[in-house]
Write a protein that holds these residues in place. Sequence first.
Motif, PDB file in Angstrom:
ATOM      1  N   GLY A 170       9.066 -53.659  -6.844  1.00  0.00           N
ATOM      2  CA  GLY A 170       9.884 -54.689  -8.019  1.00  0.00           C
ATOM      3  C   GLY A 170      11.098 -54.915  -6.770  1.00  0.00           C
ATOM      4  N   GLU A 173       9.147 -56.678  -3.809  1.00  0.00           N
ATOM      5  CA  GLU A 173       8.879 -58.412  -4.458  1.00  0.00           C
ATOM      6  C   GLU A 173       9.986 -58.604  -4.865  1.00  0.00           C
ATOM      7  N   ARG A 174      11.369 -58.600  -4.530  1.00  0.00           N
ATOM      8  CA  ARG A 174      12.995 -59.034  -4.636  1.00  0.00           C
ATOM      9  C   ARG A 174      12.921 -59.506  -6.002  1.00  0.00           C
ATOM     10  N   TYR A 175      12.109 -58.203  -6.784  1.00  0.00           N
ATOM     11  CA  TYR A 175      11.900 -59.170  -8.277  1.00  0.00           C
ATOM     12  C   TYR A 175      13.779 -58.745  -9.300  1.00  0.00           C
ATOM     13  N   GLY A 176      13.821 -59.506  -9.832  1.00  0.00           N
ATOM     14  CA  GLY A 176      14.727 -58.534 -11.016  1.00  0.00           C
ATOM     15  C   GLY A 176      16.658 -59.354 -10.615  1.00  0.00           C
ATOM     16  N   TRP A 180      19.283 -55.160 -12.264  1.00  0.00           N
ATOM     17  CA  TRP A 180      17.862 -54.869 -11.929  1.00  0.00           C
ATOM     18  C   TRP A 180      17.464 -53.855 -10.718  1.00  0.00           C
ATOM     19  N   GLN A 181      18.341 -54.329  -9.845  1.00  0.00           N
ATOM     20  CA  GLN A 181      18.021 -54.444  -8.326  1.00  0.00           C
ATOM     21  C   GLN A 181      18.606 -53.253  -7.890  1.00  0.00           C
ATOM     22  N   PHE A 248       9.945 -55.076 -15.586  1.00  0.00           N
ATOM     23  CA  PHE A 248       8.686 -55.396 -14.699  1.00  0.00           C
ATOM     24  C   PHE A 248       7.635 -55.272 -15.113  1.00  0.00           C
ATOM     25  N   ASP A 251       6.908 -58.478 -17.051  1.00  0.00           N
ATOM     26  CA  ASP A 251       6.660 -59.599 -16.418  1.00  0.00           C
ATOM     27  C   ASP A 251       5.881 -60.167 -15.292  1.00  0.00           C
ATOM     28  N   SER A 252       5.098 -58.682 -14.878  1.00  0.00           N
ATOM     29  CA  SER A 252       4.138 -58.821 -14.300  1.00  0.00           C
ATOM     30  C   SER A 252       2.556 -58.422 -15.011  1.00  0.00           C
TER      31      SER A 252
END
Length: 339
Positions: A170, A173-176, A180-181, A248, A251-252
């Motif tokens: 995550g 991929e700079r998710y959230g 979340w980060q 995550f 969503d993935s």
Amino acid sequence: MSPWLASRLATRHSHGDLIAGVNDDDCAVIRFGDVLLVATTDFVNSHPISIELGIGSFHTVGRLAVAANLADLCGSGAAPKIFLAAVTMPRGTVEDDFITVMEGMREESRRWNVPIAGGDTKLGTALAIGGAAIGIAVSERNLFLKHRSRPGDLVWASGQLGSCSAAVWGLAERYGDSHWQRWAIDTLTVPDLPLSKSRAVSDAELGRGGTDISDGLGMDLSQLCDCSDLGVVVEADHVPVAPEARAFAVDSGLPPWALAFGIGGEFQFLVTTEARHGDTMNAMGFHLIGETTSSKDRLLRFPGGRLVDFPTAGHRDVRDLTFIQETRSLVQAAADVAK
């Protein structure tokens, strides 16, 4: 340890005081007077994930080196007593970097009340940060070791799995959102050892087999099966996954349980018990994920009853991949077995 090396170092049956050695557990167990000494050694990867992702420092690496060793003791039931530091820094390293590593080690050791009692430091050609931890047990009944599981045992996880796989993938991929980060960064940089759970099972003498989960559920559980000469059925929907990791995965387009078959690194452990201890283990906060069998099969069962061989790969330095590349490969391979 590779099968080739393990086959040449096996020693337990030729040394009467050695309770567990190579091929028996990650820890060595030796009888010493009225107690059992439990010793382990572990290193942080030479290219730490916190450095690779730019979310940590040498202070983080120092903390993780202590935690990795204490996690081995958690997975055996031993009570940690001391830590020995082992640090090699590349020639040309600035002194502040070495000081930062040692400050991280000191912070983590104090957090768990396990003093740094010695060790060794060197200058060399590459970074190598690790150490050794020594614990004790009053009796063999207080320990749960890789070679002591029996068919029909229940298999328990001490906490949520797959968080590190989700965090690595995550963050890459700079998710959230910011919450979340922050969760992902803490997952990879702030060790959360289940020491109290390990002590509870040990004190109650409930555990039979056990191991820490450092390289992924598939690899570590498979090694336990090898050492105990048995098989296992894991219930896919029983694998405990943190809400952030589950989000995550969904969503993935990944099944959440597949994250647990990635790189490991949550500092959790597995322990097997007799079925009659189920209520007690539940009350202690453990997660029932499966049952050992007399066959040699390592199976994953999906809701509805379909069985497939679960992936037994896990983190291995020999692949010469970045953590990001390895995480994606392992989790995707696990997800593919469900298709």
